[in-house]
Design a protein around this motif. Structure first.
Motif, PDB file in Angstrom:
ATOM      1  N   MET A  79       0.945  -1.229  -0.067  1.00  0.00           N
ATOM      2  CA  MET A  79      -0.227   0.128  -0.080  1.00  0.00           C
ATOM      3  C   MET A  79       0.775   1.197   0.322  1.00  0.00           C
ATOM      4  N   THR A  80       0.238   2.321  -0.701  1.00  0.00           N
ATOM      5  CA  THR A  80       1.107   3.441  -0.929  1.00  0.00           C
ATOM      6  C   THR A  80       1.051   4.049   0.594  1.00  0.00           C
ATOM      7  N   GLN A  81       2.225   4.725   1.042  1.00  0.00           N
ATOM      8  CA  GLN A  81       2.166   5.743   2.148  1.00  0.00           C
ATOM      9  C   GLN A  81       0.995   6.659   2.229  1.00  0.00           C
ATOM     10  N   LEU A  82       0.337   6.655   3.530  1.00  0.00           N
ATOM     11  CA  LEU A  82      -0.758   7.635   3.627  1.00  0.00           C
ATOM     12  C   LEU A  82      -0.261   8.884   3.960  1.00  0.00           C
ATOM     13  N   THR A  83      -0.781  10.025   3.717  1.00  0.00           N
ATOM     14  CA  THR A  83      -0.562  11.216   4.133  1.00  0.00           C
ATOM     15  C   THR A  83      -1.663  11.699   5.228  1.00  0.00           C
ATOM     16  N   VAL A  84      -1.174  12.202   6.239  1.00  0.00           N
ATOM     17  CA  VAL A  84      -2.306  12.601   7.362  1.00  0.00           C
ATOM     18  C   VAL A  84      -2.366  14.278   7.079  1.00  0.00           C
ATOM     19  N   LEU A  85      -3.155  14.753   6.712  1.00  0.00           N
ATOM     20  CA  LEU A  85      -3.305  16.302   6.590  1.00  0.00           C
ATOM     21  C   LEU A  85      -4.205  16.707   7.768  1.00  0.00           C
ATOM     22  N   VAL A  86      -3.639  17.781   8.673  1.00  0.00           N
ATOM     23  CA  VAL A  86      -4.269  18.330   9.748  1.00  0.00           C
ATOM     24  C   VAL A  86      -5.099  19.459   9.078  1.00  0.00           C
ATOM     25  N   LEU A  87      -6.281  20.019   9.582  1.00  0.00           N
ATOM     26  CA  LEU A  87      -7.118  21.026   9.042  1.00  0.00           C
ATOM     27  C   LEU A  87      -7.594  21.520  10.343  1.00  0.00           C
ATOM     28  N   PRO A  88      -7.106  22.790  10.840  1.00  0.00           N
ATOM     29  CA  PRO A  88      -7.302  23.642  11.717  1.00  0.00           C
ATOM     30  C   PRO A  88      -8.600  24.457  11.291  1.00  0.00           C
ATOM     31  N   GLY A  89      -9.346  24.953  12.104  1.00  0.00           N
ATOM     32  CA  GLY A  89     -10.727  25.543  11.975  1.00  0.00           C
ATOM     33  C   GLY A  89     -10.409  26.977  12.021  1.00  0.00           C
ATOM     34  N   LEU A  90     -11.388  27.994  12.235  1.00  0.00           N
ATOM     35  CA  LEU A  90     -11.147  29.191  12.619  1.00  0.00           C
ATOM     36  C   LEU A  90     -10.176  29.938  13.192  1.00  0.00           C
ATOM     37  N   GLY A  91      -9.440  30.737  13.000  1.00  0.00           N
ATOM     38  CA  GLY A  91      -8.141  31.242  13.602  1.00  0.00           C
ATOM     39  C   GLY A  91      -6.838  30.458  13.761  1.00  0.00           C
ATOM     40  N   ASN A  92      -7.176  29.098  13.047  1.00  0.00           N
ATOM     41  CA  ASN A  92      -5.861  28.380  13.125  1.00  0.00           C
ATOM     42  C   ASN A  92      -5.763  27.698  14.489  1.00  0.00           C
ATOM     43  N   SER A  93      -4.995  26.584  14.531  1.00  0.00           N
ATOM     44  CA  SER A  93      -4.616  26.115  15.889  1.00  0.00           C
ATOM     45  C   SER A  93      -3.265  26.296  16.502  1.00  0.00           C
ATOM     46  N   GLY A  94      -3.355  27.302  17.608  1.00  0.00           N
ATOM     47  CA  GLY A  94      -2.054  27.717  17.866  1.00  0.00           C
ATOM     48  C   GLY A  94      -1.317  26.631  18.666  1.00  0.00           C
ATOM     49  N   PRO A  95      -0.248  27.199  19.073  1.00  0.00           N
ATOM     50  CA  PRO A  95       0.849  26.141  19.625  1.00  0.00           C
ATOM     51  C   PRO A  95       0.422  25.208  20.725  1.00  0.00           C
ATOM     52  N   ASP A  96      -0.457  25.643  21.380  1.00  0.00           N
ATOM     53  CA  ASP A  96      -0.953  25.029  22.532  1.00  0.00           C
ATOM     54  C   ASP A  96      -2.255  24.130  22.457  1.00  0.00           C
ATOM     55  N   HIS A  97      -2.659  23.815  21.049  1.00  0.00           N
ATOM     56  CA  HIS A  97      -4.028  23.226  20.482  1.00  0.00           C
ATOM     57  C   HIS A  97      -3.513  21.906  20.355  1.00  0.00           C
ATOM     58  N   TRP A  98      -4.484  20.962  20.543  1.00  0.00           N
ATOM     59  CA  TRP A  98      -4.012  19.580  20.435  1.00  0.00           C
ATOM     60  C   TRP A  98      -3.730  19.086  18.964  1.00  0.00           C
ATOM     61  N   GLN A  99      -4.065  19.914  18.070  1.00  0.00           N
ATOM     62  CA  GLN A  99      -3.509  19.383  16.588  1.00  0.00           C
ATOM     63  C   GLN A  99      -2.039  19.664  16.633  1.00  0.00           C
ATOM     64  N   SER A 100      -1.617  21.199  17.157  1.00  0.00           N
ATOM     65  CA  SER A 100       0.011  21.170  17.423  1.00  0.00           C
ATOM     66  C   SER A 100       0.623  20.099  17.900  1.00  0.00           C
ATOM     67  N   TRP A 101      -0.060  19.694  19.215  1.00  0.00           N
ATOM     68  CA  TRP A 101       0.481  18.505  20.089  1.00  0.00           C
ATOM     69  C   TRP A 101       0.723  17.376  19.289  1.00  0.00           C
ATOM     70  N   LEU A 102      -0.307  16.903  18.658  1.00  0.00           N
ATOM     71  CA  LEU A 102      -0.481  15.608  17.901  1.00  0.00           C
ATOM     72  C   LEU A 102       0.671  15.981  16.835  1.00  0.00           C
ATOM     73  N   GLU A 103       0.917  16.905  16.022  1.00  0.00           N
ATOM     74  CA  GLU A 103       1.921  16.934  15.063  1.00  0.00           C
ATOM     75  C   GLU A 103       3.362  16.847  15.765  1.00  0.00           C
ATOM     76  N   GLY A 104       3.596  17.467  16.952  1.00  0.00           N
ATOM     77  CA  GLY A 104       4.775  17.212  17.478  1.00  0.00           C
ATOM     78  C   GLY A 104       4.975  15.753  18.018  1.00  0.00           C
ATOM     79  N   ARG A 105       3.858  14.824  18.321  1.00  0.00           N
ATOM     80  CA  ARG A 105       3.937  13.534  18.410  1.00  0.00           C
ATOM     81  C   ARG A 105       4.183  12.685  17.288  1.00  0.00           C
ATOM     82  N   LEU A 106       3.590  13.036  16.276  1.00  0.00           N
ATOM     83  CA  LEU A 106       3.564  12.306  15.039  1.00  0.00           C
ATOM     84  C   LEU A 106       4.142  13.125  13.872  1.00  0.00           C
TER      85      LEU A 106
END
Length: 182
Positions: free
Chosen positions: A1-28
């Motif tokens: 299987m081809t490598q998956l691409t995981v795209l993070v899509l923040p909402g209004l105002g973006n997801s700042g450095p303390d947001h779970w999406q940013s935390w998740l990007e740091g972990r993965l």
């Protein structure tokens, strides 16, 4: 299987450095945030174009990790795009009720009406019983419309940094479970 691409899509105002999406990007670190353009005055058609371009540019299947207004974006995009077959799955966290002038900012209401077409890929909608932008019942209704599974996150607010969700292990687990099913 081809490598998956995981795209993070923040909402209004973006997801700042303390947001779970940013935390998740740091972990993965393989996650890639999509720049949807103007985070504070989003234009629905422009956001749809940007998401379509990001999916088109991915070398293989895509998994979407959306928060808040980006959940509505995913449903809007899926209703009009011919690229939906590239999406393997989506995690849609804390969708706002963009049809409710009492709960969401005017900028988010530009995304109304909420698309009612089933998503053409597996999805999980996560809602909270104390989200100021959408009731849990309404979020569950979105999941039903979109043919998605619904997860009740309990009393979790809007599942953002303001509600204490920088580190959000539940979100990481949900994403890993979704990836394991692909």
């Amino acid at each position: 299987m081809t490598q998956l691409t995981v795209l993070v899509l923040p909402g209004l105002g973006n997801s700042g450095p303390d947001h779970w999406q940013s935390w998740l990007e740091g972990r993965l670190p393989a996650l890639a945030r999509v720049d949807l353009g103007d985070w504070d005055a989003p234009e629905p058609d422009r956001w749809v174009e940007r998401l379509d371009s990001a999916i088109h540019a991915a070398p293989g299947p895509v998994v979407l990790v959306a928060h808040s207004l980006a959940c509505i974006l995913v449903a809007r995009w899926a209703a009009v795009s011919d690229m939906a077959e590239k999406v393997a799955a989506a995690l849609l966290v804390a969708p706002p009720d963009v049809e409710s002038p009492q709960t969401v900012p005017a900028e988010a209401r530009r995304f109304a009406p909420v698309p009612s077409d089933p998503l053409p890929f597996p999805a999980v909608v996560v809602g909270s019983r104390s989200d100021p932008y959408c009731t849990a019942a309404r979020a569950c209704g979105f999941a039903a419309l979109w043919g998605a599974d619904f997860i009740d996150a309990g009393e979790a607010g809007h599942i953002n940094s303001a509600s204490g969700h920088g580190p959000w292990p539940m979100g990481e687990t949900l994403l890993k479970d979704l990836l394991a099913q692909i």
